[in-house]
Design a protein around this motif. Sequence first.
Motif, PDB file in Angstrom:
ATOM      1  N   LYS A  47       0.871  -1.176   0.000  1.00 27.24           N
ATOM      2  CA  LYS A  47       0.000   0.000   0.000  1.00 27.24           C
ATOM      3  C   LYS A  47       0.909   1.227   0.000  1.00 27.24           C
ATOM      4  CE  LYS A  47      -3.786  -0.404   0.076  1.00 27.24           C
ATOM      5  NZ  LYS A  47      -4.745  -0.712  -1.018  1.00 27.24           N
ATOM      6  N   ALA A  48       1.162   1.719  -1.201  1.00 28.37           N
ATOM      7  CA  ALA A  48       2.154   2.775  -1.370  1.00 28.37           C
ATOM      8  C   ALA A  48       1.577   4.183  -1.208  1.00 28.37           C
ATOM      9  CB  ALA A  48       2.809   2.650  -2.749  1.00 28.37           C
ATOM     10  N   ASN A  49       0.274   4.276  -0.912  1.00 27.58           N
ATOM     11  CA  ASN A  49      -0.350   5.598  -0.818  1.00 27.58           C
ATOM     12  C   ASN A  49      -1.026   5.817   0.541  1.00 27.58           C
ATOM     13  OD1 ASN A  49      -2.372   3.751  -1.203  1.00 27.58           O
ATOM     14  ND2 ASN A  49      -3.400   4.831  -2.864  1.00 27.58           N
ATOM     15  N   ARG A  50      -0.375   5.333   1.582  1.00 27.07           N
ATOM     16  CA  ARG A  50      -0.923   5.498   2.927  1.00 27.07           C
ATOM     17  C   ARG A  50      -0.760   6.941   3.424  1.00 27.07           C
ATOM     18  NH1 ARG A  50      -4.672   2.386   3.485  1.00 27.07           N
ATOM     19  NH2 ARG A  50      -4.570   2.896   1.286  1.00 27.07           N
ATOM     20  N   THR A  51      -1.567   7.303   4.413  1.00 23.40           N
ATOM     21  CA  THR A  51      -1.528   8.659   4.956  1.00 23.40           C
ATOM     22  C   THR A  51      -0.189   8.966   5.606  1.00 23.40           C
ATOM     23  OG1 THR A  51      -3.922   8.548   5.379  1.00 23.40           O
ATOM     24  CG2 THR A  51      -2.682  10.274   6.513  1.00 23.40           C
ATOM     25  N   SER A  52       0.313   8.033   6.412  1.00 25.37           N
ATOM     26  CA  SER A  52       1.538   8.249   7.195  1.00 25.37           C
ATOM     27  C   SER A  52       2.676   7.375   6.689  1.00 25.37           C
ATOM     28  CB  SER A  52       1.273   7.928   8.673  1.00 25.37           C
ATOM     29  OG  SER A  52       2.465   7.878   9.412  1.00 25.37           O
ATOM     30  N   ILE A  53       3.892   7.877   6.815  1.00 23.48           N
ATOM     31  CA  ILE A  53       5.067   7.089   6.443  1.00 23.48           C
ATOM     32  C   ILE A  53       5.250   5.896   7.374  1.00 23.48           C
ATOM     33  CG2 ILE A  53       6.736   8.366   7.882  1.00 23.48           C
ATOM     34  CD1 ILE A  53       8.663   8.142   5.424  1.00 23.48           C
ATOM     35  N   ASN A  54       4.622   5.943   8.546  1.00 19.49           N
ATOM     36  CA  ASN A  54       4.730   4.851   9.516  1.00 19.49           C
ATOM     37  C   ASN A  54       3.640   3.791   9.334  1.00 19.49           C
ATOM     38  OD1 ASN A  54       6.961   6.045  10.945  1.00 19.49           O
ATOM     39  ND2 ASN A  54       5.503   7.507  11.829  1.00 19.49           N
TER      40      ASN A  54
END
Length: 260
Positions: A47-54
């Motif tokens: 999932k390369a388009n998540r809200t957070s980098i974490n």
Amino acid sequence: MALPTFTLIAGPCVIESEDMLLQTADELCKITDRLNIDYYFKASFDKANRTSINAFRGPGIEEGLRQLAKVKEQFGVKIATDIHEPWQAAPVAEVADIIQIPAFLCRQTDLLVAAAKTGKTINVKKAQFLAAWDMKNVVQKLEDSGAKSIMLCERGTFFGYNNLVVDMRGLVDMKSYGYPLVFDCTHSVQKPGGKGDATDGDRHYVEHLAKSAVVCGVDALFMEIHPCPDDALCDGPNMVPLSEAEGMLQRILKVKGALD
């Protein structure tokens, strides 16, 4: 045997573990077999388009495709998964029957061209910021790149900040392009970024929107289903609990049956 009554693309948002993947696939294959549904198992390897980098992203393409191939072999089910970069199209096509283009990336020409060149079915999601009639340009890119099997997918439209709505008129408009129309009834209840560092959602509306889309003539439903959405590592608030999936699908099929 009677022909399948409907097409369903469904599974967990992301591959969390091999055990969970196999458990979910096993149960969904049994459910869709009982209901005579044409079924594609869906899960993302990244999932390369998540809200957070974490945020949890998944096992990556190599391990993810290995697990999806195992699901395909063990249960004899067709596979759908998404890509985020053009180079991923070729290896994903070795496993997937449907290559899915994420909504945020539906205007990325190189991604569409690479997917089209695989010869696989392409399910392209309408971006949350696009009008339904703007999808004609996406269709043209795919057609001009040699795609023969295209699906168009509605998944909600931005309505202010952190909210989506579904304009059912858009389903009618996209249906007019002559390709199978998919309705993503779980991502349509998302509240993007609604938790500040993660996406929120309200699964309470999933069934209502799915029934409405069926009335509008969609050819397939996309639905994210998880054994325990409240513990899911991605998109939990909008996923359908696995224990509720069969009953929900039965009720949706009743609506379709009334139309038929």
